[in-house]
Design a protein around this motif. Structure first.
Motif, PDB file in Angstrom:
ATOM      1  N   LYS A  38       0.821  -1.213   0.000  1.00 35.76           N
ATOM      2  CA  LYS A  38       0.000   0.000   0.000  1.00 35.76           C
ATOM      3  C   LYS A  38       0.856   1.265   0.000  1.00 35.76           C
ATOM      4  O   LYS A  38       0.577   2.212  -0.738  1.00 35.76           O
ATOM      5  CB  LYS A  38      -0.936  -0.005   1.206  1.00 35.76           C
ATOM      6  CG  LYS A  38      -1.864   1.169   1.224  1.00 35.76           C
ATOM      7  CD  LYS A  38      -2.839   1.125   2.373  1.00 35.76           C
ATOM      8  CE  LYS A  38      -3.687   2.380   2.280  1.00 35.76           C
ATOM      9  NZ  LYS A  38      -4.733   2.462   3.210  1.00 35.76           N
ATOM     10  N   GLN A  39       1.922   1.291   0.796  1.00 34.86           N
ATOM     11  CA  GLN A  39       2.758   2.488   0.866  1.00 34.86           C
ATOM     12  C   GLN A  39       3.495   2.737  -0.447  1.00 34.86           C
ATOM     13  O   GLN A  39       3.634   3.877  -0.873  1.00 34.86           O
ATOM     14  CB  GLN A  39       3.765   2.392   2.023  1.00 34.86           C
ATOM     15  CG  GLN A  39       4.469   3.701   2.311  1.00 34.86           C
ATOM     16  CD  GLN A  39       3.500   4.810   2.681  1.00 34.86           C
ATOM     17  OE1 GLN A  39       2.703   4.665   3.600  1.00 34.86           O
ATOM     18  NE2 GLN A  39       3.545   5.925   1.957  1.00 34.86           N
ATOM     19  N   ASP A  40       3.956   1.674  -1.105  1.00 37.38           N
ATOM     20  CA  ASP A  40       4.615   1.837  -2.407  1.00 37.38           C
ATOM     21  C   ASP A  40       3.655   2.424  -3.432  1.00 37.38           C
ATOM     22  O   ASP A  40       4.024   3.305  -4.214  1.00 37.38           O
ATOM     23  CB  ASP A  40       5.159   0.499  -2.915  1.00 37.38           C
ATOM     24  CG  ASP A  40       6.403   0.044  -2.169  1.00 37.38           C
ATOM     25  OD1 ASP A  40       7.012   0.861  -1.451  1.00 37.38           O
ATOM     26  OD2 ASP A  40       6.765  -1.140  -2.317  1.00 37.38           O
ATOM     27  N   LEU A  41       2.411   1.945  -3.418  1.00 37.85           N
ATOM     28  CA  LEU A  41       1.408   2.470  -4.338  1.00 37.85           C
ATOM     29  C   LEU A  41       1.144   3.948  -4.055  1.00 37.85           C
ATOM     30  O   LEU A  41       1.172   4.774  -4.972  1.00 37.85           O
ATOM     31  CB  LEU A  41       0.104   1.675  -4.235  1.00 37.85           C
ATOM     32  CG  LEU A  41      -1.064   2.188  -5.081  1.00 37.85           C
ATOM     33  CD1 LEU A  41      -0.736   2.142  -6.567  1.00 37.85           C
ATOM     34  CD2 LEU A  41      -2.327   1.391  -4.778  1.00 37.85           C
ATOM     35  N   GLU A  42       0.920   4.278  -2.800  1.00 41.20           N
ATOM     36  CA  GLU A  42       0.644   5.674  -2.439  1.00 41.20           C
ATOM     37  C   GLU A  42       1.814   6.584  -2.794  1.00 41.20           C
ATOM     38  O   GLU A  42       1.613   7.684  -3.321  1.00 41.20           O
ATOM     39  CB  GLU A  42       0.308   5.798  -0.949  1.00 41.20           C
ATOM     40  CG  GLU A  42      -1.088   5.340  -0.608  1.00 41.20           C
ATOM     41  CD  GLU A  42      -2.167   6.074  -1.387  1.00 41.20           C
ATOM     42  OE1 GLU A  42      -2.136   7.327  -1.461  1.00 41.20           O
ATOM     43  OE2 GLU A  42      -3.051   5.392  -1.942  1.00 41.20           O
ATOM     44  N   ASP A  43       3.024   6.135  -2.511  1.00 46.01           N
ATOM     45  CA  ASP A  43       4.200   6.951  -2.831  1.00 46.01           C
ATOM     46  C   ASP A  43       4.303   7.192  -4.332  1.00 46.01           C
ATOM     47  O   ASP A  43       4.611   8.302  -4.768  1.00 46.01           O
ATOM     48  CB  ASP A  43       5.480   6.289  -2.321  1.00 46.01           C
ATOM     49  CG  ASP A  43       5.591   6.313  -0.804  1.00 46.01           C
ATOM     50  OD1 ASP A  43       4.820   7.041  -0.136  1.00 46.01           O
ATOM     51  OD2 ASP A  43       6.465   5.577  -0.278  1.00 46.01           O
ATOM     52  N   TYR A  44       4.056   6.158  -5.113  1.00 48.58           N
ATOM     53  CA  TYR A  44       4.134   6.306  -6.567  1.00 48.58           C
ATOM     54  C   TYR A  44       3.057   7.272  -7.069  1.00 48.58           C
ATOM     55  O   TYR A  44       3.337   8.170  -7.857  1.00 48.58           O
ATOM     56  CB  TYR A  44       4.016   4.947  -7.272  1.00 48.58           C
ATOM     57  CG  TYR A  44       4.248   5.074  -8.745  1.00 48.58           C
ATOM     58  CD1 TYR A  44       5.534   5.151  -9.248  1.00 48.58           C
ATOM     59  CD2 TYR A  44       3.190   5.167  -9.629  1.00 48.58           C
ATOM     60  CE1 TYR A  44       5.764   5.305 -10.613  1.00 48.58           C
ATOM     61  CE2 TYR A  44       3.407   5.320 -10.990  1.00 48.58           C
ATOM     62  CZ  TYR A  44       4.691   5.387 -11.470  1.00 48.58           C
ATOM     63  OH  TYR A  44       4.909   5.552 -12.813  1.00 48.58           O
ATOM     64  N   LEU A  45       1.833   7.073  -6.620  1.00 49.01           N
ATOM     65  CA  LEU A  45       0.750   7.963  -7.041  1.00 49.01           C
ATOM     66  C   LEU A  45       1.048   9.407  -6.655  1.00 49.01           C
ATOM     67  O   LEU A  45       0.786  10.326  -7.432  1.00 49.01           O
ATOM     68  CB  LEU A  45      -0.575   7.519  -6.417  1.00 49.01           C
ATOM     69  CG  LEU A  45      -1.131   6.173  -6.895  1.00 49.01           C
ATOM     70  CD1 LEU A  45      -2.374   5.809  -6.085  1.00 49.01           C
ATOM     71  CD2 LEU A  45      -1.442   6.194  -8.382  1.00 49.01           C
ATOM     72  N   ASN A  46       1.606   9.604  -5.479  1.00 50.96           N
ATOM     73  CA  ASN A  46       1.893  10.955  -5.007  1.00 50.96           C
ATOM     74  C   ASN A  46       3.103  11.585  -5.677  1.00 50.96           C
ATOM     75  O   ASN A  46       3.303  12.792  -5.577  1.00 50.96           O
ATOM     76  CB  ASN A  46       2.052  10.974  -3.489  1.00 50.96           C
ATOM     77  CG  ASN A  46       0.731  10.715  -2.790  1.00 50.96           C
ATOM     78  OD1 ASN A  46      -0.338  11.011  -3.313  1.00 50.96           O
ATOM     79  ND2 ASN A  46       0.798  10.129  -1.617  1.00 50.96           N
ATOM     80  N   SER A  47       3.884  10.781  -6.381  1.00 49.93           N
ATOM     81  CA  SER A  47       5.004  11.354  -7.135  1.00 49.93           C
ATOM     82  C   SER A  47       4.662  11.555  -8.606  1.00 49.93           C
ATOM     83  O   SER A  47       5.139  12.491  -9.233  1.00 49.93           O
ATOM     84  CB  SER A  47       6.258  10.485  -7.004  1.00 49.93           C
ATOM     85  OG  SER A  47       6.108   9.289  -7.736  1.00 49.93           O
ATOM     86  N   GLU A  48       3.805  10.702  -9.167  1.00 48.70           N
ATOM     87  CA  GLU A  48       3.527  10.737 -10.609  1.00 48.70           C
ATOM     88  C   GLU A  48       2.145  11.242 -10.987  1.00 48.70           C
ATOM     89  O   GLU A  48       1.955  11.711 -12.106  1.00 48.70           O
ATOM     90  CB  GLU A  48       3.720   9.337 -11.204  1.00 48.70           C
ATOM     91  CG  GLU A  48       5.140   8.830 -11.108  1.00 48.70           C
ATOM     92  CD  GLU A  48       6.124   9.695 -11.880  1.00 48.70           C
ATOM     93  OE1 GLU A  48       5.818  10.095 -13.014  1.00 48.70           O
ATOM     94  OE2 GLU A  48       7.206   9.972 -11.328  1.00 48.70           O
ATOM     95  N   TYR A  49       1.186  11.132 -10.097  1.00 48.83           N
ATOM     96  CA  TYR A  49      -0.190  11.501 -10.423  1.00 48.83           C
ATOM     97  C   TYR A  49      -0.727  12.554  -9.467  1.00 48.83           C
ATOM     98  O   TYR A  49      -1.677  12.313  -8.719  1.00 48.83           O
ATOM     99  CB  TYR A  49      -1.092  10.256 -10.460  1.00 48.83           C
ATOM    100  CG  TYR A  49      -0.783   9.404 -11.656  1.00 48.83           C
ATOM    101  CD1 TYR A  49      -1.209   9.787 -12.920  1.00 48.83           C
ATOM    102  CD2 TYR A  49      -0.043   8.244 -11.539  1.00 48.83           C
ATOM    103  CE1 TYR A  49      -0.899   9.032 -14.038  1.00 48.83           C
ATOM    104  CE2 TYR A  49       0.274   7.480 -12.654  1.00 48.83           C
ATOM    105  CZ  TYR A  49      -0.163   7.885 -13.893  1.00 48.83           C
ATOM    106  OH  TYR A  49       0.145   7.138 -14.996  1.00 48.83           O
ATOM    107  N   THR A  50      -0.095  13.718  -9.541  1.00 46.56           N
ATOM    108  CA  THR A  50      -0.595  14.903  -8.852  1.00 46.56           C
ATOM    109  C   THR A  50      -0.921  15.935  -9.919  1.00 46.56           C
ATOM    110  O   THR A  50      -0.397  15.872 -11.039  1.00 46.56           O
ATOM    111  CB  THR A  50       0.450  15.483  -7.887  1.00 46.56           C
ATOM    112  OG1 THR A  50       1.572  15.957  -8.654  1.00 46.56           O
ATOM    113  CG2 THR A  50       0.907  14.450  -6.859  1.00 46.56           C
ATOM    114  N   ILE A  51      -1.763  16.861  -9.579  1.00 45.28           N
ATOM    115  CA  ILE A  51      -2.114  17.916 -10.539  1.00 45.28           C
ATOM    116  C   ILE A  51      -0.860  18.660 -10.970  1.00 45.28           C
ATOM    117  O   ILE A  51      -0.665  18.930 -12.166  1.00 45.28           O
ATOM    118  CB  ILE A  51      -3.175  18.859  -9.944  1.00 45.28           C
ATOM    119  CG1 ILE A  51      -4.498  18.094  -9.805  1.00 45.28           C
ATOM    120  CG2 ILE A  51      -3.357  20.101 -10.811  1.00 45.28           C
ATOM    121  CD1 ILE A  51      -5.575  18.842  -9.041  1.00 45.28           C
TER     122      ILE A  51
END
Length: 176
Positions: A38-51
């Motif tokens: 879960k943390q790896d997914l969240e970290d990736y999303l927060n680095s690549e999929y932000t506005i």
């Protein structure tokens, strides 16, 4: 009878960034979420999929971003990325990467992905590129089937790292 509007594709603007972010986060989570901590997914999303990150990509001279629109709703996106290489394509003439083609889960089955692929390939061809390539997760069999139906062939593999997890992407290419 399907009462949805016809899909059209246009150049993405910064105003599309929230929609691209939402689609990207949702599709990425549903596709990869089961295979990551879960943390790896969240970290990736927060680095690549932000506005902010999406706005940066839309503004980049090395990237051409497009959205698929149904009426006024953004339902998918795709990008071409210049000056991006993998070992298996480095000897190809004039390659360009088809990068991050995503369609909203609720819109799957409408042919939107195929429209985006055709649109991006035509743009690349008209810009003088001779080859197009992409990376697709080795376990994303649905996407692999779509790309292979469009004439892409496997030419290599590269690791794709998300936090502590390393997975493999198949590198697929097509002569334009």
């Amino acid at each position: 009878m399907d009462k949805r509007s016809p899909i059209y594709i246009r150049t993405a603007t910064k105003e599309d960034a929230p929609h691209i972010t939402d689609i990207g986060r949702d599709v990425f989570s549903r596709t990869f979420g089961h295979s990551l901590e879960k943390q790896d997914l969240e970290d990736y999303l927060n680095s690549e999929y932000t506005i902010e990150k999406i706005e940066e990509v839309i503004s980049s001279p090395l990237c051409q971003s497009y959205v698929a629109v149904d009426g006024t709703e953004v339902v998918g996106f795709g990008k071409l990325r210049k000056e991006s290489y993998e070992d298996c394509i480095k000897n190809l003439n004039k390659p360009i990467e088809l990068w991050r083609l995503y369609v909203s889960i609720s819109q799957h089955g409408r042919g939107i992905g195929a429209q985006l692929i055709d649109h991006l390939e035509n743009l690349a061809r008209n810009q003088g590129y001779e080859n197009i390539w992409l990376g697709v997760w080795e376990e994303n069999y649905v996407a692999q089937k779509v790309y292979k139906r469009h004439g892409y062939v496997e030419c290599g593999v590269h690791p794709f790292t998300m936090g502590q997890c390393v997975q493999n992407d198949l590198i697929l290419m097509k002569k334009l």
